[in-house]
Design a protein around this motif. Structure first.
Motif, PDB file in Angstrom:
ATOM      1  N   PHE A  51       0.827  -1.195   0.000  1.00  0.00           N
ATOM      2  CA  PHE A  51       0.000   0.000   0.000  1.00  0.00           C
ATOM      3  C   PHE A  51       0.870   1.257   0.000  1.00  0.00           C
ATOM      4  O   PHE A  51       2.047   1.219   0.384  1.00  0.00           O
ATOM      5  CB  PHE A  51      -0.897   0.035   1.243  1.00  0.00           C
ATOM      6  N   THR A  52       0.267   2.371  -0.427  1.00  0.00           N
ATOM      7  CA  THR A  52       0.867   3.667  -0.143  1.00  0.00           C
ATOM      8  C   THR A  52       0.669   3.904   1.345  1.00  0.00           C
ATOM      9  O   THR A  52      -0.452   4.076   1.816  1.00  0.00           O
ATOM     10  CB  THR A  52       0.193   4.778  -0.962  1.00  0.00           C
ATOM     11  N   LEU A  53       1.758   3.871   2.098  1.00  0.00           N
ATOM     12  CA  LEU A  53       1.697   3.793   3.552  1.00  0.00           C
ATOM     13  C   LEU A  53       2.254   5.062   4.174  1.00  0.00           C
ATOM     14  O   LEU A  53       3.331   5.540   3.814  1.00  0.00           O
ATOM     15  CB  LEU A  53       2.502   2.577   4.018  1.00  0.00           C
ATOM     16  N   ASP A  54       1.500   5.621   5.121  1.00  0.00           N
ATOM     17  CA  ASP A  54       1.952   6.760   5.916  1.00  0.00           C
ATOM     18  C   ASP A  54       1.916   6.310   7.375  1.00  0.00           C
ATOM     19  O   ASP A  54       0.851   6.010   7.920  1.00  0.00           O
ATOM     20  CB  ASP A  54       1.037   7.966   5.683  1.00  0.00           C
ATOM     21  N   ALA A  55       3.072   6.238   8.029  1.00  0.00           N
ATOM     22  CA  ALA A  55       3.180   5.601   9.338  1.00  0.00           C
ATOM     23  C   ALA A  55       2.635   6.495  10.452  1.00  0.00           C
ATOM     24  O   ALA A  55       3.096   7.621  10.637  1.00  0.00           O
ATOM     25  CB  ALA A  55       4.627   5.241   9.627  1.00  0.00           C
ATOM     26  N   VAL A  56       1.652   5.976  11.190  1.00  0.00           N
ATOM     27  CA  VAL A  56       1.164   6.648  12.399  1.00  0.00           C
ATOM     28  C   VAL A  56       2.216   6.531  13.499  1.00  0.00           C
ATOM     29  O   VAL A  56       2.536   7.494  14.199  1.00  0.00           O
ATOM     30  CB  VAL A  56      -0.178   6.038  12.849  1.00  0.00           C
ATOM     31  N   ILE A  57       2.737   5.322  13.697  1.00  0.00           N
ATOM     32  CA  ILE A  57       3.885   5.059  14.569  1.00  0.00           C
ATOM     33  C   ILE A  57       4.824   4.143  13.795  1.00  0.00           C
ATOM     34  O   ILE A  57       4.392   3.421  12.891  1.00  0.00           O
ATOM     35  CB  ILE A  57       3.460   4.417  15.912  1.00  0.00           C
ATOM     36  N   PRO A  58       6.113   4.132  14.110  1.00  0.00           N
ATOM     37  CA  PRO A  58       7.057   3.359  13.294  1.00  0.00           C
ATOM     38  C   PRO A  58       6.815   1.850  13.318  1.00  0.00           C
ATOM     39  O   PRO A  58       6.916   1.190  12.282  1.00  0.00           O
ATOM     40  CB  PRO A  58       8.422   3.706  13.910  1.00  0.00           C
ATOM     41  N   ARG A  59       6.523   1.292  14.481  1.00  0.00           N
ATOM     42  CA  ARG A  59       6.260  -0.135  14.630  1.00  0.00           C
ATOM     43  C   ARG A  59       4.951  -0.309  15.382  1.00  0.00           C
ATOM     44  O   ARG A  59       4.560   0.548  16.176  1.00  0.00           O
ATOM     45  CB  ARG A  59       7.393  -0.833  15.387  1.00  0.00           C
ATOM     46  N   HIS A  60       4.278  -1.443  15.144  1.00  0.00           N
ATOM     47  CA  HIS A  60       2.983  -1.641  15.768  1.00  0.00           C
ATOM     48  C   HIS A  60       3.097  -1.642  17.298  1.00  0.00           C
ATOM     49  O   HIS A  60       4.157  -1.917  17.867  1.00  0.00           O
ATOM     50  CB  HIS A  60       2.328  -2.920  15.252  1.00  0.00           C
TER      51      HIS A  60
END
Length: 359
Positions: A51-60
């Motif tokens: 997906f075209t991804l924009d990270a809310v936080i770097p890792r879950h």
């Protein structure tokens, strides 16, 4: 349309899915993209890179704050708030026509945010104190709310739902869960292996009924797995692992009965319709939205009653496999669900013009 899909960040939005919320966000982003929309997925940075991804936080979340969900840990709250606040700011500045909010954060619900970008919020959980007030206060033009069942709608709005709130059942692509016209006589259980999913009760009911049972899913609650589930394995009860979608569909399709054992007010139950698409009737606790979703494809037992569930297993065997499959085809397909999403996007965009004052 240019659409921002804002996801929950407890787990990555990537297969194999850890739960229904992750599956929902992934299939939403993929389905909208397949329909020609310009989709950006706002999720943890270790989500599906296709997906075209924009990270809310770097890792879950579980990678950095394991086991802290719902604990009120101040460090976790600050971490999530910072991530979601920045993501909401990027969405507001990103030229999006609409945002589909699948998070459990209060921040995307704020009126100053929904007035800037028309918003559809899908509520995947029963009401709880940390979110309830913010949901009720967010009911304004330009913001549409969806829930996954009529029971969930009544729970969120016991005094009557506002016109901005509607039921939108989840959906699956039946091609991902192929129909099998017969089973091997065994039962199957799938889901996140945690106390509130009732895995141990499924095991005990299967033993009472004298039926083989295979469990599939992630073992994220180590203490529960070690104390309540692993000691009960053996003989006709086995753990089949946490499988990818095609492998899981093949395993589920071979069975004859699906066990659905929520120990909380499950708002929908995605795993049940996945199994039903394969042709499996369901033996289920009558809790949450189970009866609304499963309907004529299931036999029901009172909540937490393993003896009654064992009896329901016997009754479920009498339900034709085609009955389960046809119910999914009528009510719970991917296309029906995506059609509904697009209707709500159009309604939110029509209701509220970004920048206009709202009450």
């Amino acid at each position: 349309m240019r659409i921002a899909v804002l996801a929950h960040v407890r787990q990555p939005i990537a297969p194999p899915f850890r739960g229904g919320m992750e599956a929902h966000s992934w299939h939403l982003a993929e389905g909208l993209r397949a329909r020609g929309h310009d989709v950006v997925l706002f999720a943890s940075g270790d989500s599906d890179p296709r997906f075209t991804l924009d990270a809310v936080i770097p890792r879950h979340q579980e990678a950095t704050f394991p086991g802290q969900e719902h604990t009120g840990d101040p460090a976790l709250v600050a971490h999530l708030d910072a991530g979601y606040a920045a993501a909401c700011d990027r969405i507001a500045a990103g030229g999006f026509d609409v945002v589909h909010n699948n998070s459990l954060s209060r921040l995307p619900l704020a009126r100053e945010r929904t007035r800037r970008v028309p918003t559809v919020t899908s509520l995947h959980v029963p009401p709880y104190d940390a979110l309830r007030w913010f949901v009720h206060d967010s009911v304004v033009p330009g913001h549409r709310l969806t829930v996954t069942s009529h029971g969930q709608l009544r729970a969120w709005f016991p005094d009557g739902a506002p016109p901005q709130a509607s039921v939108l059942h989840n959906g699956i692509d039946p091609a991902d869960w192929p129909y099998h016209d017969r089973g091997d006589g065994s039962a199957v259980w799938c889901g996140r292996i945690t106390p509130y999913k009732g895995t141990h009760l499924a095991i005990q009911a299967a033993r009472r009924a004298g039926i083989a049972l295979t469990l599939f899913g992630s073992t994220e609650d180590g203490a529960y797995w070690e104390s309540k589930v692993r000691p009960r394995l053996g003989g006709a009860i086995r753990y089949g692992g946490h499988l990818d979608g095609p492998s899981l569909a093949a395993e589920v399709g071979r069975a004859s009965i699906f066990l659905f054992t929520p120990c909380w007010d499950e708002p929908f139950g995605l795993v049940a319709i996945e199994a039903m698409a394969c042709g499996l009737p369901v033996a289920s606790f009558d809790r949450g939205a189970a009866r609304e979703v499963i309907g004529e494809a299931g036999a029901f037992a009172p909540p937490d009653d393993e003896a009654a569930l064992a009896d329901a297993i016997g009754r479920a065997f009498a339900i034709p496999r085609r009955t389960a499959h046809d119910r999914v085809r009528r009510h719970f397909t991917h296309d029906v669900w995506l059609d509904g999403c697009e209707r709500f996007y159009a309604a939110a965009m029509q209701d509220g013009t970004p920048g206009a004052p709202q009450s």
